[in-house]
Write a protein that holds these residues in place. Structure first.
Motif, PDB file in Angstrom:
ATOM      1  N   GLY A  95       7.553 -10.410   4.699  1.00 20.10           N
ATOM      2  CA  GLY A  95       8.614  -9.810   5.505  1.00 20.10           C
ATOM      3  C   GLY A  95       8.895  -8.378   5.100  1.00 20.10           C
ATOM      4  O   GLY A  95       9.078  -7.503   5.953  1.00 20.10           O
ATOM      5  N   ALA A  96       8.921  -8.127   3.798  1.00 24.03           N
ATOM      6  CA  ALA A  96       9.142  -6.767   3.305  1.00 24.03           C
ATOM      7  C   ALA A  96       7.993  -5.849   3.718  1.00 24.03           C
ATOM      8  O   ALA A  96       8.211  -4.699   4.103  1.00 24.03           O
ATOM      9  CB  ALA A  96       9.302  -6.777   1.785  1.00 24.03           C
ATOM     10  N   LYS A  97       6.756  -6.366   3.672  1.00 25.62           N
ATOM     11  CA  LYS A  97       5.589  -5.572   4.102  1.00 25.62           C
ATOM     12  C   LYS A  97       5.724  -5.168   5.555  1.00 25.62           C
ATOM     13  O   LYS A  97       5.456  -4.019   5.922  1.00 25.62           O
ATOM     14  CB  LYS A  97       4.306  -6.384   3.940  1.00 25.62           C
ATOM     15  N   LYS A  98       6.140  -6.124   6.404  1.00 27.55           N
ATOM     16  CA  LYS A  98       6.291  -5.830   7.834  1.00 27.55           C
ATOM     17  C   LYS A  98       7.298  -4.712   8.052  1.00 27.55           C
ATOM     18  O   LYS A  98       7.064  -3.794   8.829  1.00 27.55           O
ATOM     19  CB  LYS A  98       6.730  -7.080   8.600  1.00 27.55           C
ATOM     20  N   ILE A  99       8.424  -4.800   7.367  1.00 30.19           N
ATOM     21  CA  ILE A  99       9.452  -3.772   7.526  1.00 30.19           C
ATOM     22  C   ILE A  99       8.944  -2.415   7.039  1.00 30.19           C
ATOM     23  O   ILE A  99       9.092  -1.406   7.715  1.00 30.19           O
ATOM     24  CB  ILE A  99      10.749  -4.176   6.807  1.00 30.19           C
ATOM     25  N   LEU A 100       8.333  -2.400   5.865  1.00 27.29           N
ATOM     26  CA  LEU A 100       7.807  -1.141   5.329  1.00 27.29           C
ATOM     27  C   LEU A 100       6.735  -0.559   6.226  1.00 27.29           C
ATOM     28  O   LEU A 100       6.728   0.644   6.496  1.00 27.29           O
ATOM     29  CB  LEU A 100       7.254  -1.344   3.917  1.00 27.29           C
TER      30      LEU A 100
ATOM     31  N   PRO B   4       0.802  -1.227   0.000  1.00 21.01           N
ATOM     32  CA  PRO B   4       0.000   0.000   0.000  1.00 21.01           C
ATOM     33  C   PRO B   4       0.837   1.282   0.000  1.00 21.01           C
ATOM     34  O   PRO B   4       0.411   2.301  -0.537  1.00 21.01           O
ATOM     35  CB  PRO B   4      -0.812  -0.106   1.298  1.00 21.01           C
ATOM     36  N   VAL B   5       2.042   1.229   0.558  1.00 20.13           N
ATOM     37  CA  VAL B   5       2.899   2.412   0.601  1.00 20.13           C
ATOM     38  C   VAL B   5       3.411   2.784  -0.800  1.00 20.13           C
ATOM     39  O   VAL B   5       3.839   3.902  -1.037  1.00 20.13           O
ATOM     40  CB  VAL B   5       4.083   2.195   1.580  1.00 20.13           C
ATOM     41  N   PHE B   6       3.314   1.848  -1.726  1.00 20.49           N
ATOM     42  CA  PHE B   6       3.781   2.060  -3.100  1.00 20.49           C
ATOM     43  C   PHE B   6       2.558   2.246  -3.996  1.00 20.49           C
ATOM     44  O   PHE B   6       2.003   1.290  -4.516  1.00 20.49           O
ATOM     45  CB  PHE B   6       4.621   0.858  -3.547  1.00 20.49           C
ATOM     46  N   SER B   7       2.122   3.500  -4.130  1.00 18.93           N
ATOM     47  CA  SER B   7       0.911   3.752  -4.917  1.00 18.93           C
ATOM     48  C   SER B   7       1.049   5.063  -5.697  1.00 18.93           C
ATOM     49  O   SER B   7       0.814   6.135  -5.151  1.00 18.93           O
ATOM     50  CB  SER B   7      -0.315   3.794  -4.014  1.00 18.93           C
ATOM     51  N   PRO B   8       1.437   4.954  -6.958  1.00 21.92           N
ATOM     52  CA  PRO B   8       1.568   6.167  -7.770  1.00 21.92           C
ATOM     53  C   PRO B   8       0.202   6.804  -8.036  1.00 21.92           C
ATOM     54  O   PRO B   8      -0.828   6.138  -7.961  1.00 21.92           O
ATOM     55  CB  PRO B   8       2.182   5.656  -9.069  1.00 21.92           C
ATOM     56  N   GLN B   9       0.237   8.082  -8.340  1.00 19.87           N
ATOM     57  CA  GLN B   9      -0.988   8.772  -8.738  1.00 19.87           C
ATOM     58  C   GLN B   9      -1.372   8.301 -10.125  1.00 19.87           C
ATOM     59  O   GLN B   9      -0.567   7.697 -10.825  1.00 19.87           O
ATOM     60  CB  GLN B   9      -0.754  10.281  -8.760  1.00 19.87           C
ATOM     61  N   LYS B  10      -2.602   8.594 -10.516  1.00 22.78           N
ATOM     62  CA  LYS B  10      -3.034   8.266 -11.873  1.00 22.78           C
ATOM     63  C   LYS B  10      -3.544   9.532 -12.544  1.00 22.78           C
ATOM     64  O   LYS B  10      -4.175  10.376 -11.915  1.00 22.78           O
ATOM     65  CB  LYS B  10      -4.110   7.193 -11.858  1.00 22.78           C
TER      66      LYS B  10
END
Length: 122
Positions: A73-78, A35-41
């Motif tokens: 694991g990456a999600k948890k860290i982010l 969810p932290v990686f969400s470009p605009q459209k």
């Protein structure tokens, strides 16, 4: 994470793929997973990535490819790092810490390999 990011406000997905070395379909998949990686459209529904989106993509790439974490694991860290830190992507580990972790990982792999090649004494 030493990719050179041009000084622009917005980037199209092809530009981000070229800058990061991550294929466009992988970037789209990561949008669904992180969810932290969400470009605009844009109005025409075209993705518009900002510099921080590219930095986040590079961080995800580092976590998954170099540090060999799972998506979970990456999600948890982010999630942990962004929970208290606003919009900015979390910083990556220092080079010294990465070398230490890599060395420990190699030692553990050698230990695992030696244990699996040793006949069972029972």
């Amino acid at each position: 994470m030493t990719a050179e990011i041009p000084d622009k406000l917005y980037f199209k997905i092809g530009e981000v793929a070229e800058i990061t070395g991550i294929k466009a379909h992988v970037l789209r998949y990561w949008e669904a997973e992180f969810p932290v990686f969400s470009p605009q459209k844009s109005r025409s529904n075209q993705r518009l990535y900002r510099r921080r989106d590219i930095e986040t993509a590079l961080l995800i790439k580092d976590l998954l490819h170099r540090q060999r974490l799972t998506i979970a694991g990456a999600k948890k860290i982010l999630n942990r790092k962004t929970a208290g830190g606003g919009d900015a992507p979390p910083p990556v580990q220092s080079a010294k810490n990465r070398r230490i972790i890599d060395e420990i990982r190699r030692d553990l792999e050698r230990l695992r390999d030696s244990l699996s090649s040793t006949p069972d004494s029972h």
